[in-house]
Scaffold this motif. Structure first.
Motif, PDB file in Angstrom:
ATOM      1  N   PRO A  16       6.466   9.457 -16.036  1.00  0.00           N
ATOM      2  CA  PRO A  16       5.407  10.151 -16.768  1.00  0.00           C
ATOM      3  C   PRO A  16       5.856  11.475 -17.402  1.00  0.00           C
ATOM      4  CG  PRO A  16       4.562   9.319 -14.694  1.00  0.00           C
ATOM      5  CD  PRO A  16       6.047   9.121 -14.668  1.00  0.00           C
ATOM      6  N   ALA A  17       6.630  12.268 -16.668  1.00  0.00           N
ATOM      7  CA  ALA A  17       7.102  13.546 -17.223  1.00  0.00           C
ATOM      8  C   ALA A  17       8.049  13.311 -18.395  1.00  0.00           C
ATOM      9  CB  ALA A  17       7.790  14.377 -16.142  1.00  0.00           C
ATOM     10  N   THR A  61       1.496  11.368 -10.390  1.00  0.00           N
ATOM     11  CA  THR A  61       0.652  12.535 -10.663  1.00  0.00           C
ATOM     12  C   THR A  61       1.463  13.817 -10.602  1.00  0.00           C
ATOM     13  OG1 THR A  61      -1.244  11.390  -9.727  1.00  0.00           O
ATOM     14  CG2 THR A  61      -1.413  13.782  -9.913  1.00  0.00           C
ATOM     15  N   LEU A  62       2.308  13.930  -9.581  1.00  0.00           N
ATOM     16  CA  LEU A  62       3.132  15.128  -9.405  1.00  0.00           C
ATOM     17  C   LEU A  62       4.080  15.322 -10.584  1.00  0.00           C
ATOM     18  CD1 LEU A  62       2.989  17.027  -6.999  1.00  0.00           C
ATOM     19  CD2 LEU A  62       4.970  15.886  -6.045  1.00  0.00           C
ATOM     20  N   ALA A 116       0.832  -1.210   0.000  1.00  0.00           N
ATOM     21  CA  ALA A 116       0.000   0.000   0.000  1.00  0.00           C
ATOM     22  C   ALA A 116       0.864   1.257   0.000  1.00  0.00           C
ATOM     23  CB  ALA A 116      -0.931  -0.002   1.203  1.00  0.00           C
ATOM     24  N   ASP A 117       1.987   1.212   0.722  1.00  0.00           N
ATOM     25  CA  ASP A 117       2.899   2.368   0.739  1.00  0.00           C
ATOM     26  C   ASP A 117       3.512   2.603  -0.641  1.00  0.00           C
ATOM     27  OD1 ASP A 117       2.473   2.858   3.453  1.00  0.00           O
ATOM     28  OD2 ASP A 117       4.204   1.635   4.066  1.00  0.00           O
ATOM     29  N   LEU A 118       3.897   1.519  -1.296  1.00  0.00           N
ATOM     30  CA  LEU A 118       4.488   1.639  -2.637  1.00  0.00           C
ATOM     31  C   LEU A 118       3.463   2.176  -3.639  1.00  0.00           C
ATOM     32  CD1 LEU A 118       6.621  -1.635  -2.795  1.00  0.00           C
ATOM     33  CD2 LEU A 118       7.405   0.699  -2.323  1.00  0.00           C
ATOM     34  N   ILE A 119       2.231   1.713  -3.529  1.00  0.00           N
ATOM     35  CA  ILE A 119       1.175   2.206  -4.417  1.00  0.00           C
ATOM     36  C   ILE A 119       0.899   3.678  -4.147  1.00  0.00           C
ATOM     37  CG2 ILE A 119      -1.295   2.001  -4.960  1.00  0.00           C
ATOM     38  CD1 ILE A 119      -0.928  -1.067  -4.539  1.00  0.00           C
ATOM     39  N   ALA A 120       0.885   4.064  -2.869  1.00  0.00           N
ATOM     40  CA  ALA A 120       0.666   5.474  -2.515  1.00  0.00           C
ATOM     41  C   ALA A 120       1.785   6.349  -3.075  1.00  0.00           C
ATOM     42  CB  ALA A 120       0.564   5.633  -1.001  1.00  0.00           C
ATOM     43  N   LEU A 121       3.024   5.899  -2.952  1.00  0.00           N
ATOM     44  CA  LEU A 121       4.163   6.653  -3.495  1.00  0.00           C
ATOM     45  C   LEU A 121       4.062   6.767  -5.015  1.00  0.00           C
ATOM     46  CD1 LEU A 121       7.042   5.138  -1.344  1.00  0.00           C
ATOM     47  CD2 LEU A 121       6.317   7.540  -1.342  1.00  0.00           C
ATOM     48  N   ILE A 150       3.571  14.850 -13.733  1.00  0.00           N
ATOM     49  CA  ILE A 150       2.909  15.540 -14.843  1.00  0.00           C
ATOM     50  C   ILE A 150       2.719  17.026 -14.535  1.00  0.00           C
ATOM     51  CG2 ILE A 150       0.752  15.646 -16.178  1.00  0.00           C
ATOM     52  CD1 ILE A 150       2.537  13.238 -16.852  1.00  0.00           C
ATOM     53  N   LEU A 151       2.625  17.377 -13.283  1.00  0.00           N
ATOM     54  CA  LEU A 151       2.394  18.773 -12.892  1.00  0.00           C
ATOM     55  C   LEU A 151       3.675  19.579 -12.740  1.00  0.00           C
ATOM     56  CD1 LEU A 151      -0.294  18.115 -10.138  1.00  0.00           C
ATOM     57  CD2 LEU A 151      -0.673  18.772 -12.521  1.00  0.00           C
ATOM     58  N   SER A 152       4.815  18.954 -12.874  1.00  0.00           N
ATOM     59  CA  SER A 152       6.086  19.606 -12.547  1.00  0.00           C
ATOM     60  C   SER A 152       6.617  20.482 -13.682  1.00  0.00           C
ATOM     61  CB  SER A 152       7.125  18.568 -12.137  1.00  0.00           C
ATOM     62  OG  SER A 152       7.362  17.664 -13.198  1.00  0.00           O
ATOM     63  N   ILE A 153       5.874  21.528 -13.998  1.00  0.00           N
ATOM     64  CA  ILE A 153       6.308  22.493 -15.022  1.00  0.00           C
ATOM     65  C   ILE A 153       7.494  23.260 -14.468  1.00  0.00           C
ATOM     66  CG2 ILE A 153       5.656  24.543 -16.347  1.00  0.00           C
ATOM     67  CD1 ILE A 153       2.745  23.515 -16.091  1.00  0.00           C
ATOM     68  N   GLY A 154       8.605  23.224 -15.171  1.00  0.00           N
ATOM     69  CA  GLY A 154       9.803  23.911 -14.696  1.00  0.00           C
ATOM     70  C   GLY A 154      10.692  23.021 -13.847  1.00  0.00           C
ATOM     71  N   GLY A 155      10.390  21.752 -13.752  1.00  0.00           N
ATOM     72  CA  GLY A 155      11.207  20.829 -12.975  1.00  0.00           C
ATOM     73  C   GLY A 155      10.544  20.451 -11.661  1.00  0.00           C
ATOM     74  N   SER A 156      11.150  19.502 -10.997  1.00  0.00           N
ATOM     75  CA  SER A 156      10.536  18.981  -9.774  1.00  0.00           C
ATOM     76  C   SER A 156      10.519  19.990  -8.640  1.00  0.00           C
ATOM     77  CB  SER A 156      11.239  17.694  -9.337  1.00  0.00           C
ATOM     78  OG  SER A 156      12.604  17.948  -9.085  1.00  0.00           O
ATOM     79  N   ASN A 157      11.406  20.969  -8.649  1.00  0.00           N
ATOM     80  CA  ASN A 157      11.378  21.977  -7.591  1.00  0.00           C
ATOM     81  C   ASN A 157      10.119  22.827  -7.658  1.00  0.00           C
ATOM     82  OD1 ASN A 157      13.714  21.168  -6.385  1.00  0.00           O
ATOM     83  ND2 ASN A 157      14.993  22.711  -7.354  1.00  0.00           N
ATOM     84  N   SER A 158       9.450  22.841  -8.792  1.00  0.00           N
ATOM     85  CA  SER A 158       8.224  23.630  -8.908  1.00  0.00           C
ATOM     86  C   SER A 158       7.055  22.996  -8.161  1.00  0.00           C
ATOM     87  CB  SER A 158       7.854  23.829 -10.382  1.00  0.00           C
ATOM     88  OG  SER A 158       7.518  22.591 -10.972  1.00  0.00           O
ATOM     89  N   VAL A 159       7.161  21.735  -7.794  1.00  0.00           N
ATOM     90  CA  VAL A 159       6.071  21.068  -7.082  1.00  0.00           C
ATOM     91  C   VAL A 159       6.423  20.768  -5.626  1.00  0.00           C
ATOM     92  CG1 VAL A 159       4.938  20.126  -9.138  1.00  0.00           C
ATOM     93  CG2 VAL A 159       6.765  18.823  -8.025  1.00  0.00           C
ATOM     94  N   VAL A 160       7.472  21.376  -5.121  1.00  0.00           N
ATOM     95  CA  VAL A 160       7.861  21.167  -3.725  1.00  0.00           C
ATOM     96  C   VAL A 160       6.745  21.554  -2.750  1.00  0.00           C
ATOM     97  CG1 VAL A 160       9.449  21.962  -1.905  1.00  0.00           C
ATOM     98  CG2 VAL A 160      10.339  21.157  -4.091  1.00  0.00           C
ATOM     99  N   PRO A 161       6.002  22.660  -2.987  1.00  0.00           N
ATOM    100  CA  PRO A 161       4.910  22.955  -2.035  1.00  0.00           C
ATOM    101  C   PRO A 161       3.883  21.829  -1.946  1.00  0.00           C
ATOM    102  CG  PRO A 161       5.351  24.887  -3.364  1.00  0.00           C
ATOM    103  CD  PRO A 161       6.155  23.754  -3.950  1.00  0.00           C
TER     104      PRO A 161
END
Length: 175
Positions: free
Chosen positions: A88-89, A15-16, A4-9, A18-29
């Motif tokens: 995904p990205a 999902t994150l 379950a932990d692996l699936i959650a990760l 795909i949202l990381s426009i500008g790199g992974s630091n853009s989704v840190v919040p």
């Protein structure tokens, strides 16, 4: 390690990714919100510490993803989280790159290119804000961060001695 932990990760970091426009630091919040406040995988201070270590260590800038995965589910968690963040990205980038090259002269291409810069900058600034909040900066810490930012932006000084001095001042408790 739980499945379950692996699936959650995998689900979260996939999902994150795909949202990381500008790199992974853009989704840190969002990473902090989810890992600290929703899942309680880490404390706010631990998240800030992992972020600092991941930025100082050699390797990919999204090393924090593997570190969070490791905290949650050990080595398997680190591997799953990192693969989910990059896969995904990476696939989307390959697909978009093909279209991007063919449409480089179109008006929508130019408009989108101009719009994505400020969006990425805003997301990365939000990331810095979240990390600073969780680090428990004092007013002197914020002043030092602002001064260092101005020095890096307006001068051609080597950042390493400035960062070393700031690290020393933080270690001694001055800031």
């Amino acid at each position: 390690m739980k499945t379950a932990d692996l699936i959650a990760l995998m689900s979260f970091f996939g999902t994150l990714s795909i949202l990381s426009i500008g790199g992974s630091n853009s989704v840190v919040p969002e990473m902090a919100r989810h890992a600290v406040h929703e899942q309680h995988w880490l404390s706010g201070t631990a998240f800030s510490d992992l972020f600092a270590i991941s930025q100082a260590a050699p390797g990919p800038s999204n090393l924090i993803v593997a570190m969070i995965g490791y905290k949650v589910a050990g080595i398997a968690g680190a591997a799953v989280a990192q693969a989910a963040m990059m896969g995904p990205a990476g696939l989307l980038m390959i697909l978009v790159a093909r279209v991007w090259q063919r449409t480089s002269a179109s008006d929508w291409h130019v408009a989108l290119e101009r719009a994505l810069g400020p969006i990425a900058i805003g997301l990365i600034l939000a990331s810095g804000w979240i990390v600073a909040e969780n680090a428990g900066f004092s007013h002197r810490g914020y002043a030092a961060a602002g001064l260092c930012t101005l020095l890096f932006w307006r001068t051609k000084l080597n950042p390493l001695p400035i960062m070393a001095a700031a690290g020393f001042l933080g270690w001694t408790g001055v800031i």
